[in-house]
Design a protein around this motif. Structure first.
Motif, short mmCIF file in Angstrom:
data_model
loop_
_atom_site.label_atom_id
_atom_site.label_comp_id
_atom_site.label_asym_id
_atom_site.label_seq_id
_atom_site.Cartn_x
_atom_site.Cartn_y
_atom_site.Cartn_z
N ARG A 203 0.82 -1.21 0.00
CA ARG A 203 0.00 0.00 0.00
C ARG A 203 0.86 1.27 0.00
NH1 ARG A 203 -2.47 -3.75 2.95
NH2 ARG A 203 -1.74 -2.99 4.98
N CYS A 204 1.95 1.19 -0.74
CA CYS A 204 2.82 2.36 -0.89
C CYS A 204 3.44 2.34 -2.29
CB CYS A 204 3.91 2.37 0.19
SG CYS A 204 4.86 3.90 0.27
N GLN A 205 2.55 2.28 -3.27
CA GLN A 205 2.99 2.13 -4.65
C GLN A 205 3.30 3.49 -5.29
OE1 GLN A 205 3.22 -1.07 -6.45
NE2 GLN A 205 3.33 -1.54 -4.25
N PRO A 206 4.31 3.56 -6.14
CA PRO A 206 4.56 4.81 -6.88
C PRO A 206 3.53 4.97 -8.00
CG PRO A 206 6.14 3.09 -7.50
CD PRO A 206 5.32 2.53 -6.38
N PRO A 207 3.24 6.22 -8.41
CA PRO A 207 3.73 7.45 -7.79
C PRO A 207 2.96 7.72 -6.49
CG PRO A 207 2.19 7.98 -9.52
CD PRO A 207 2.35 6.48 -9.56
N HIS A 208 3.53 8.56 -5.65
CA HIS A 208 2.87 8.88 -4.38
C HIS A 208 2.93 10.39 -4.21
CE1 HIS A 208 1.39 8.12 -0.32
NE2 HIS A 208 2.33 8.93 0.15
N ASP A 209 2.14 11.09 -5.00
CA ASP A 209 2.16 12.57 -5.01
C ASP A 209 0.99 13.14 -4.23
OD1 ASP A 209 4.46 12.69 -6.54
OD2 ASP A 209 3.35 12.50 -8.41
N LYS A 210 0.63 12.47 -3.15
CA LYS A 210 -0.58 12.85 -2.41
C LYS A 210 -0.30 12.92 -0.92
CE LYS A 210 -2.07 8.03 -1.84
NZ LYS A 210 -3.11 7.03 -2.16
N ILE A 211 -1.29 13.44 -0.20
CA ILE A 211 -1.33 13.31 1.25
C ILE A 211 -2.62 12.58 1.60
CG2 ILE A 211 0.02 15.39 1.66
CD1 ILE A 211 -2.60 16.83 2.39
N SER A 212 -2.71 12.08 2.81
CA SER A 212 -3.96 11.49 3.30
C SER A 212 -4.56 12.43 4.33
CB SER A 212 -3.70 10.12 3.95
OG SER A 212 -3.21 9.20 3.02
N ILE A 213 -5.89 12.57 4.32
CA ILE A 213 -6.57 13.42 5.28
C ILE A 213 -7.53 12.56 6.10
CG2 ILE A 213 -8.09 15.40 5.61
CD1 ILE A 213 -7.02 16.57 3.03
N VAL A 214 -7.31 12.54 7.40
CA VAL A 214 -8.14 11.78 8.33
C VAL A 214 -9.07 12.75 9.05
CG1 VAL A 214 -8.15 10.30 10.38
CG2 VAL A 214 -6.33 10.05 8.66
N LYS A 215 -10.36 12.46 9.03
CA LYS A 215 -11.34 13.27 9.75
C LYS A 215 -11.64 12.60 11.09
CE LYS A 215 -16.04 15.19 9.37
NZ LYS A 215 -17.25 15.27 8.50
#
Length: 463
Positions: A203-215
């Motif tokens: 669960r850490c595949q390229p590309p990884h140009d994001k962030i995760s947002i937890v509510k």
């Protein structure tokens, strides 16, 4: 602490230092009291005449091992919360000159980057674990490849700071190297920064140009969940090293955030917390190796970005490296969110070849009419500098403990140095929890500034 090359080694050391705990929950250790400076391990300690080390609490118990690194700090009322790769420690700082250890919570998972908001405490886990509990073990390569692992955000209830209670875990892609809180009414949004995509990690595949947002609903933190994974760089990074973000500093009152995203710095509009929008991006391929963190000045007209050259594990404070690499880059910020370079700032003292030294975590000192910051430099110590004139920053005070060893580089020094309610607090990777006082007319008015309830340096308040 970061650096693409350093990260696997850091994970391995942290996991090697993991301490076994009982089934299910976090292990709690009892209190300790401050030693005072006479009991501090002194190895060439020097300081400016206006900065004094008042107290030190050495690492102890499950965190005493050299590979059990202290990490970030957060504050609430009369307590400081200190991260460690093996968990976190709660300190009573009501009497700043005589801090006391309240409890030590054993819950391994690097870096255990830490924040607090109200009765909730958050930890970042950027090492793959067999499950989300505090008694988990390091996942194997095979488990990483098949997805039989966990990494992400852990949430604790600290309504009783002496007895933190594990509430919830939220998994995020590529784990959570650091995180930033963005409070919004009845909810807290957690911006999760992670990087280092790898085809061998499920669960850490390229590309990884994001962030995760937890509510996180404040009234029901057990209902916390990932609500968005915005891609900040849909067309790729400005440099090849951009593959996620290392750290984000939010300034909710200004609806702004500054991201340090490995190969570049970004400014974001966070007026809609679950949908941040990138306003501007800058790169510095000549002098910046790793965009690590960011700090706004009080009116958000200036941003200080840090370059963690060498990933925090190298000796870079010397004439060979020079004054512009492994430094701060100070940018002026326009009302439209555009960044313009102003200058670099690096501590002026030469450090030895056995001292890891580079720009790291810091915060503003709330001085009216001036922009003054205290900052950690690993074994370069703690520096207080004035950047009111962004083109001409100048150091005002400093403390330098000296090298841990004259023969070999032992990873250590101040991970974080922050100003809170009149004092400077530092979490030293090896030497423990420090309290400093700066006596200088140029920062004296900062003592009048008090934080209403809690203080997370990566969620900037105004003063």
């Amino acid at each position: 602490m970061t650096g693409t090359a350093l990260r696997p080694r850091m994970r391995a050391l942290a996991l090697a230092a993991a301490v076994a705990v009982g089934l299910g929950g976090a292990a709690l250790a009892g209190p300790a009291t401050a030693s005072g400076t006479d009991d501090v391990l002194e190895v060439g300690e020097t300081a400016s005449s206006n900065m004094t080390l008042l107290a030190n609490l050495p690492k102890s118990g499950a965190f005493a091992d050299v590979a059990s690194y202290n990490s970030d700090l957060a504050f609430k009322d009369d307590y400081a919360f200190a991260g460690n790769y093996n968990g976190f420690t709660v300190y009573d700082i009501k009497q700043a000159r005589k801090p006391k250890q309240v409890v030590q919570v054993v819950c391994p998972g690097s870096q255990n980057d830490i924040t607090v908001q109200g009765d909730l405490l958050f930890l970042s886990v950027d090492s793959r674990r067999t499950d989300d509990s505090c008694s988990s073990a390091a996942a194997t390569a095979a488990q990483s490849g098949t997805g039989a692992y966990w990494e992400g955000i852990r949430i604790f209830d600290i309504s009783n700071p002496a007895a933190p209670r594990y509430v919830k875990a939220v998994e995020t892609d590529c784990g959570s190297h650091t995180h930033t809180l963005v409070p919004d009414g009845d909810d807290i949004y957690v911006y999760v920064s992670s990087y280092g995509p790898n085809v061998g990690i499920a669960r850490c595949q390229p590309p990884h140009d994001k962030i995760s947002i937890v509510k996180v609903p404040v009234a029901d933190p057990a209902a916390a969940a990932v609500v968005a994974t915005p891609v900040l760089f849909p067309e790729g990074g400005l440099t090849p090293t951009t593959a996620g973000c290392h750290d984000i500093t939010a300034y909710p009152e200004k609806d702004l955030a500054a991201g340090a995203c490995m190969g570049e710095g970004v400014i974001m509009d966070i007026s809609t917390p679950a949908a941040p929008k990138v306003l501007d991006r800058v790169a510095d391929t000549e002098n910046f190796a790793f965009w690590h963190s960011a700090t706004f000045n009080n009116d958000a007209s200036t941003v200080v970005f840090t370059d963690e050259l060498g990933g925090g594990g190298a000796a870079t404070c010397n004439p060979t490296v020079g004054p512009e690499k492994g430094a701060n880059a100070i940018y002026e910020l326009s009302g439209a969110g555009q960044l313009d370079f102003a200058s670099y700032y690096k501590i002026p003292r030469t450090q030895s070849s056995t001292e890891n030294c580079v720009a790291h975590n810091g915060s503003l000192i709330p001085v009216k009419g001036a922009d003054i910051m205290v900052q950690a430099w690993y074994q370069g110590g703690t520096s207080v500098f004035d950047f009111t004139d962004p083109a001409n920053p100048v150091e005002l005070a400093w403390f330098d403990r000296g090298p841990l060893s004259a023969e070999a580089l032992v990873l250590g020094g101040s991970w974080s140095s922050y100003y809170y309610d009149g004092y400077v607090y530092s979490n030293d990777i090896q030497q423990g929890f420090d309290v400093f006082e700066v006596k200088d007319r140029r920062v004296a008015s900062g003592k009048a500034g008090k934080y209403a309830e809690d203080f997370n340096p990566q969620t900037q308040p105004s003063y």
